[in-house]
Design an enzyme around this catalytic site. Structure first.
Site, PDB file in Angstrom:
ATOM      1  N   GLU A 156      49.693  47.097  26.656  1.00 22.80           N
ATOM      2  CA  GLU A 156      49.949  46.742  28.054  1.00 22.80           C
ATOM      3  C   GLU A 156      49.235  45.438  28.399  1.00 22.80           C
ATOM      4  O   GLU A 156      48.064  45.279  28.114  1.00 22.80           O
ATOM      5  CB  GLU A 156      49.471  47.879  28.965  1.00 22.80           C
ATOM      6  CG  GLU A 156      49.791  47.664  30.427  1.00 22.80           C
ATOM      7  CD  GLU A 156      51.236  47.238  30.632  1.00 22.80           C
ATOM      8  OE1 GLU A 156      52.161  47.981  30.227  1.00 22.80           O
ATOM      9  OE2 GLU A 156      51.466  46.147  31.177  1.00 22.80           O
ATOM     10  N   LEU A 216      44.592  42.483  21.177  1.00 22.27           N
ATOM     11  CA  LEU A 216      43.195  42.051  21.069  1.00 22.27           C
ATOM     12  C   LEU A 216      43.113  40.525  21.119  1.00 22.27           C
ATOM     13  O   LEU A 216      42.227  39.954  21.761  1.00 22.27           O
ATOM     14  CB  LEU A 216      42.576  42.553  19.754  1.00 22.27           C
ATOM     15  CG  LEU A 216      42.401  44.062  19.585  1.00 22.27           C
ATOM     16  CD1 LEU A 216      41.702  44.371  18.262  1.00 22.27           C
ATOM     17  CD2 LEU A 216      41.602  44.658  20.736  1.00 22.27           C
ATOM     18  N   CYS A 271      38.189  45.409  29.847  1.00 19.75           N
ATOM     19  CA  CYS A 271      38.901  45.026  28.618  1.00 19.75           C
ATOM     20  C   CYS A 271      38.324  43.843  27.838  1.00 19.75           C
ATOM     21  O   CYS A 271      38.177  43.946  26.625  1.00 19.75           O
ATOM     22  CB  CYS A 271      40.362  44.734  28.949  1.00 19.75           C
ATOM     23  SG  CYS A 271      41.242  46.217  29.459  1.00 19.75           S
ATOM     24  N   GLN A 273      35.471  42.136  27.297  1.00 16.82           N
ATOM     25  CA  GLN A 273      34.313  42.279  26.415  1.00 16.82           C
ATOM     26  C   GLN A 273      34.574  43.326  25.330  1.00 16.82           C
ATOM     27  O   GLN A 273      34.339  43.088  24.145  1.00 16.82           O
ATOM     28  CB  GLN A 273      33.082  42.654  27.250  1.00 16.82           C
ATOM     29  CG  GLN A 273      31.887  42.945  26.382  1.00 16.82           C
ATOM     30  CD  GLN A 273      30.623  43.056  27.196  1.00 16.82           C
ATOM     31  OE1 GLN A 273      30.318  42.188  28.004  1.00 16.82           O
ATOM     32  NE2 GLN A 273      29.882  44.116  26.984  1.00 16.82           N
ATOM     33  N   PHE A 333      35.095  43.908  39.864  1.00 12.33           N
ATOM     34  CA  PHE A 333      35.006  42.823  38.887  1.00 12.33           C
ATOM     35  C   PHE A 333      35.916  41.651  39.238  1.00 12.33           C
ATOM     36  O   PHE A 333      35.727  40.539  38.756  1.00 12.33           O
ATOM     37  CB  PHE A 333      35.254  43.340  37.462  1.00 12.33           C
ATOM     38  CG  PHE A 333      36.692  43.456  37.036  1.00 12.33           C
ATOM     39  CD1 PHE A 333      37.340  42.406  36.408  1.00 12.33           C
ATOM     40  CD2 PHE A 333      37.400  44.625  37.269  1.00 12.33           C
ATOM     41  CE1 PHE A 333      38.667  42.517  35.998  1.00 12.33           C
ATOM     42  CE2 PHE A 333      38.723  44.739  36.859  1.00 12.33           C
ATOM     43  CZ  PHE A 333      39.359  43.688  36.233  1.00 12.33           C
TER      44      PHE A 333
END
Ligand SMILES: NC(=O)c1ccc[n+]([C@@H]2O[C@H](COP(=O)([O-])OP(=O)(O)OC[C@H]3O[C@@H](n4cnc5c(N)ncnc54)[C@H](O)[C@@H]3O)[C@@H](O)[C@H]2O)c1
Length: 452
Positions: A156, A216, A271, A273, A333
């Site tokens: 996603e 990633l 996500c 980090q 955040f």
């Protein structure tokens, strides 16, 4: 067609709500073991805040969108099972602090193996290390019922705060599958779901490993741009250059582009980090320490930037904030979400408390108990930390204001009124560069932005 999604969090909830909205012919059920979360999805007060999400859920819920705690029952009924459970950074054992903790993924695979009574397509929606599909496949294939499970990767790419917009008009949908006739059939079935509203040329198909790795890599590249501009922000502060002007100048180059060049107190969220740490751990596992070190530095600069911001507050307040009141505006955040995972605000509050400041936080969407829990954990109450119900309350009697989240309401506050209620000289640190600092200086604030 029946779809079941395991995991009713920031990804599972909005993603499935959008599929249900766009595909009235498909029954979509989101299941979770967290009963309170499921109960909230079934009320008018959804467990996550996302602009526009209320309307999407309202339209589809009860029609073809359902939320349930009956994980086993809905596994049985489903043709396609999405796995959208959390994959946090491991906190124990080998790879602690870097590798992804796959215990939730594995437990879901075992639950599917136990309860499935027909063939299934299993879609990895969670972000996971490359080759996880192999592990899932091995676990589900070990059931003794002779069923066929086809694994797909469908990461996603939504961003919190703009999830509804991103889901209704995605840049691309990525589907990875096995390059076999059964794999191709499963890819086509899932592509058919998205094709209800996503143009075919934006549905990309790849092999499983490319798809798993792409997620990633996408997050690593996005985070890298933020760390790159943040590293330059420090040089700007040292030289008198203005980081927004530099970002604008370089972003006009079509090879660089203007997005993700906003200097700030640092990136947060669940996500970036986690996924970079996961990527670096993978690189090391595959014998590529140089690649791991390269990406690790993106996280290193981010940590440094957060510390640098708090350090600058202390330095400019004459090298001591002990017993001074600092108003921290914003705790999520980023704006337009109530998610606080890895928020830069947590590090800033902790650093200021360590310097014995009195920290007063205000955030329009994050509840007080969550702010306190994020900063001090379960251990005890922290007398140096309080939460206000408005920006005006938070700033009353304060020595300094630190803007940590770019909420729109902070742009339109009556800063003249705020200044009149503060200790003098009054300081304002804009950690997101959202304010007109020359105007605030003219009012009488001592101001600092990031990279200015
Ligand atoms: N948050 C984002 O913006 C985002 C974006 C893209 C991808 N992702 C990825 O998506 C995945 C989910 O992220 P999230 O932010 O939605 O997490 P989340 O923590 O908000 O939600 C995960 C949910 O899964 C449930 N769960 C865990 N194990 C379960 C089990 N065995 N059975 C039933 N329910 C179970 C949890 O109770 C929780 O409600 C992660 O891998 C994340 O990296 C997140």
């Amino acid at each position: 067609m029946n779809i079941c999604c395991i995991g009713a969090g920031y990804v599972g909830g909005p993603t499935m709500a959008m599929i249900a909205l766009k595909c009235p012919d498909i029954t979509v059920t989101v299941v979770d073991m967290n009963a309170a979360r499921i109960a909230a999805w079934n009320t008018g007060n959804l467990p996550i805040f996302e602009p526009g999400l209320d309307e999407v859920v309202k339209q589809a819920r009860g029609r073809n969108l359902f939320f349930s705690t009956d994980v086993a029952g809905h596994i049985k009924q489903a043709d396609i099972i999405f796995v959208a459970v959390n994959t946090p950074t491991k906190t124990y054992g080998v790879g602690a602090g870097r590798a992804a903790d796959l215990r939730y993924i594995e437990s879901v695979a075992r639950t599917i193996a136990e309860h499935a009574e027909s063939n299934k397509i299993i879609v990895e929606k969670s972000t996971i290390p490359v080759k996880t599909a192999d592990a899932i496949q091995t676990i589900v294939a070990s059931n003794s019922k002779g069923l066929k499970f086809q694994g797909l990767s469908n990461p996603e790419f939504l961003a919190e705060g703009t999830a509804v917009k991103d889901l209704s008009n995605p840049d691309r949908v990525l589907i990875g599958g096995e390059r076999t006739p059964d794999g191709d059939k499963a890819v086509a079935a899932l592509a058919g779901v998205y094709a209800h509203w996503v143009p075919r040329d934006r549905i990309i198909t790849t092999n499983l490993w490319s798809s798993e790795l792409s997620k990633l890599v996408a997050n690593a590249f996005l985070a890298q741009r933020i760390s790159s501009i943040n590293s330059i922000s420090a040089l700007c502060e040292a030289t008198g250059a203005d980081v927004d002007e530099v970002a604008n100048a370089i972003g006009k180059d079509s090879r660089i582009g203007p997005k993700f060049l906003k200097a700030s107190v640092g990136f947060g969220g669940s996500c970036f980090q986690k996924d970079i740490l996961n990527l670096t751990y993978l690189c090391e596992s595959f014998g590529l320490p140089e690649v791991a070190a390269y990406w690790n530095s993106v996280v290193g600069i981010n940590d440094w930037q957060k510390r640098r911001f708090a350090g600058r507050i202390v330095k400019e307040l004459f090298n001591t904030v002990a017993d001074k009141k600092i108003a921290v505006l914003g705790f999520a955040f980023k704006k337009d979400t109530n998610d606080t995972r890895e928020s830069a605000a947590i590090a800033v509050c902790r650093d200021l408390i360590a310097e014995q400041a009195q920290v007063v936080v205000y955030d329009p969407k994050v509840p007080a108990h969550e702010i306190i829990h994020d900063v001090v954990g379960n251990a005890h109450e922290e007398p140096r930390l309080t939460v206000a119900t408005s920006a005006y309350e938070a700033t009353k009697g304060a020595h300094a204001i630190a803007i940590v989240t770019e909420w729109d309401e902070f742009k339109t506050l009556d800063y003249a009124k705020i200044l009149a209620g503060m200790q003098q000289p009054a300081f304002l640190f804009d950690g997101r560069n959202i304010l007109d600092l020359p105007r605030l200086r003219a009012l009488g604030f001592r101001t600092s932005g990031i990279g200015k």
